[in-house]
Write an enzyme that holds these catalytic residues in place. Structure first.
Site, PDB file in Angstrom:
ATOM      1  N   LYS A 164       1.161  -0.869  -0.067  1.00 36.10           N
ATOM      2  CA  LYS A 164      -0.223  -0.292   0.338  1.00 36.10           C
ATOM      3  C   LYS A 164       0.111   1.124   0.241  1.00 36.10           C
ATOM      4  CE  LYS A 164      -3.277  -2.301   2.272  1.00 36.10           C
ATOM      5  NZ  LYS A 164      -2.972  -3.689   2.638  1.00 36.10           N
ATOM      6  N   GLU A 211      -2.624   5.872   8.340  1.00 36.59           N
ATOM      7  CA  GLU A 211      -2.871   7.505   7.303  1.00 36.59           C
ATOM      8  C   GLU A 211      -4.099   7.735   8.255  1.00 36.59           C
ATOM      9  OE1 GLU A 211      -3.556   5.268   2.841  1.00 36.59           O
ATOM     10  OE2 GLU A 211      -4.872   5.438   4.240  1.00 36.59           O
ATOM     11  N   HIS A 220     -14.188  -3.349   8.734  1.00 38.43           N
ATOM     12  CA  HIS A 220     -13.344  -3.035   7.390  1.00 38.43           C
ATOM     13  C   HIS A 220     -12.752  -4.135   6.311  1.00 38.43           C
ATOM     14  CE1 HIS A 220     -11.969   0.207   9.313  1.00 38.43           C
ATOM     15  NE2 HIS A 220     -11.857  -0.398  10.488  1.00 38.43           N
ATOM     16  N   GLU A 250      -8.136   1.559  -5.390  1.00 36.97           N
ATOM     17  CA  GLU A 250      -9.532   1.455  -4.891  1.00 36.97           C
ATOM     18  C   GLU A 250      -9.640   2.888  -4.247  1.00 36.97           C
ATOM     19  OE1 GLU A 250     -10.006  -0.949  -1.727  1.00 36.97           O
ATOM     20  OE2 GLU A 250     -10.127  -2.514  -3.160  1.00 36.97           O
ATOM     21  N   GLU A 259      -5.791   2.552  -2.365  1.00 39.74           N
ATOM     22  CA  GLU A 259      -4.613   0.966  -2.515  1.00 39.74           C
ATOM     23  C   GLU A 259      -4.302   0.000  -4.596  1.00 39.74           C
ATOM     24  OE1 GLU A 259      -6.181  -0.558   0.769  1.00 39.74           O
ATOM     25  OE2 GLU A 259      -6.619  -2.378  -0.394  1.00 39.74           O
ATOM     26  N   ASN A 290      -5.429  -3.166  -6.266  1.00 37.17           N
ATOM     27  CA  ASN A 290      -5.972  -4.995  -5.376  1.00 37.17           C
ATOM     28  C   ASN A 290      -5.308  -5.901  -6.474  1.00 37.17           C
ATOM     29  OD1 ASN A 290      -6.416  -5.307  -2.161  1.00 37.17           O
ATOM     30  ND2 ASN A 290      -8.007  -3.978  -3.499  1.00 37.17           N
ATOM     31  N   ARG A 307      -4.704  -8.029  -8.884  1.00 36.10           N
ATOM     32  CA  ARG A 307      -5.612  -9.727  -8.550  1.00 36.10           C
ATOM     33  C   ARG A 307      -7.223  -9.801  -8.165  1.00 36.10           C
ATOM     34  NH1 ARG A 307      -8.247  -9.839  -3.785  1.00 36.10           N
ATOM     35  NH2 ARG A 307      -7.688  -8.259  -1.866  1.00 36.10           N
TER      36      ARG A 307
END
Length: 424
Positions: A115, A199, A234, A274, A286, A288, A290
């Site tokens: 990230k 963050e 989350h 995202e 971030e 992902n 995949r």
């Protein structure tokens, strides 16, 4: 490619196998000692044991997975999601063994799978990012020191992996060190990497993600966006495509930035960029790199098979379609059916499923269990995904509620009731 090893378990292993076989590929799977009689083992047929019951002894063992691929004569490996799917060392080991890795290049995973590094890439391109640490921190004292310089609330996130693991919201400095240690420990257990990024926590935002596909040579397209704002701890519970009532200018901006990032790193295969959105503003979160758990809602509204798209990119080295070929039709919802007790803090529920009965058409059900199967404490609590697609959002929503009402899962506590309440 002639034979594919699926380096995963549960519903996603079954789902990948179905598409691979439709494309004429032979398939093989893997399993831990705890999964010796699991549904994905039965459905795939040929399955190689990796090791003991824990993920570290089996699905996270790079040497064991690559060895299994070589033993069964596979020439390609699909990592699914979770486990080793974002692990650059695994992708490199697969390619070093002369096999095709169905995913991004190892160096891309290093640039985007973490990230902190992905955030730096976005910042370099001028894409808005959430304020916070410049890089990953693997020293608990350094994390605590940084948190104390920021305005609360602050979010701790595992630099590797996803699914809400290794994540904690810090609302108070009381017990800070224990919260940091807990996040690092969970990250190490889940992903083999305890490093965190820090963050500013943005509590009132929408979670919007863009599905992208790249040819590995600098060309990329988007397959529209999904909304994943309905979460617990989350972790996503209900996803939909497209995002409801998202201003067209905002949709265009996030999709364009997602493609710009994918093009900048010559992204290969499927990935998800995202963002969090508030009002007319958005911030990069971030990547992902995949296949996502929620990919079926994108399949529903675009009519594409995303696993087929992955396999074709990996096999042909090109994008088999252009941006103009992708259209978004209707609306789709996905609900994650989990063996957990929502009223007890989402405590996982384990045991033998005495009866599993899922709805039929018009719903799509991607299930990882059947009647008689055991829900283990070693892995994620999700047992199935229910997907509804209709001409509009309301039709799809009502279809999914009806499908959840028709779902029976006896022997474990589950969240079907909670999912119905959320959709209502």
């Amino acid at each position: 490619m002639h034979k594919l090893l699926i380096a995963n378990r549960g519903e996603i292993a079954c789902r990948i196998a179905r598409t691979a076989r439709r494309l004429g590929l032979a398939v093989a799977g893997v399993h831990s000692s705890a999964d010796a009689s699991a549904r994905h083992v039965r459905e795939i047929g040929e399955s190689l044991r990796l090791g003991g019951p824990t993920a570290a002894e089996s699905y996270l063992d790079i040497e064991a997975v690559v060895g299994a691929a070589l033993r069964c004569g596979a020439d390609a490996v699909h990592p699914g999601y979770g486990f080793l799917s974002e692990n650059a060392a695994f992708a490199r080991a697969v390619e070093a063994a002369g096999l095709v890795f169905v995913g991004p290049r190892p160096e891309t995973l290093e640039r985007l799978g973490g990230k902190a590094i992905a955030k730096a890439e976005a910042r370099r391109l001028g894409i808005p990012v959430v304020p916070g640490s410049e890089g990953a921190l693997d020293d608990a004292a350094a994390v605590a020191a940084l948190v104390r310089t920021l305005s609360l609330p602050v979010l701790l996130k595992a630099v590797a992996g996803g699914g809400g693991r290794g994540m904690a919201v810090i609302n108070s400095l009381d017990g800070l060190e224990a919260r940091i240690d807990g996040a690092m420990r969970e990250a190490r257990t889940s992903f083999g990497n305890g490093a965190l990024i820090v963050e500013q926590y943005l509590p009132r935002v929408r979670h919007i993600e863009v599905q992208v596909a790249g040819d590995g040579q600098g060309a990329a397209i988007h397959l529209f966006e999904r909304e994943c704002s309905l979460q617990r701890r989350h972790q996503k519970l209900v996803e939909e495509a497209p995002a409801a009532a998202l201003p067209s200018a905002l949709r265009d901006a996030v999709c364009a930035d997602a493609c710009r990032l994918a093009e900048a790193v010559a992204y290969r295969g499927l990935g998800t960029v995202e963002f969090v959105v508030a009002g007319g503003e958005y911030w990069f979160l971030e990547v992902n790199p995949r296949l996502q758990v929620e990919h079926p809602v994108t399949e529903a509204v675009t009519g594409l098979d995303l696993v087929e798209l992955q396999l074709r990119i990996a096999g042909e080295g090109r994008l088999p379609l252009a941006q103009a070929d992708v259209a978004c039709r209707g609306h789709a919802f996905e609900a994650r059916l989990c063996a957990e007790d929502a009223r007890a803090g989402f405590l996982p529920s384990t045991g033998r499923i005495s009866l599993a009965r899922f709805p039929g058409a018009p719903l799509r059900v991607d299930a990882g269990v059947d009647s008689g199967d055991e829900v283990s404490a070693f892995y994620d609590s999700m047992v199935a995904k229910l997907i509804a697609h209709g001409p509009n959002r309301e039709v799809a929503r009502l279809q999914l509620i009806a499908g959840l009402q028709q779902t029976t899962l006896l022997g474990v506590v589950h969240n079907a009731g909670l999912l119905q309440e959320m959709l209502q």
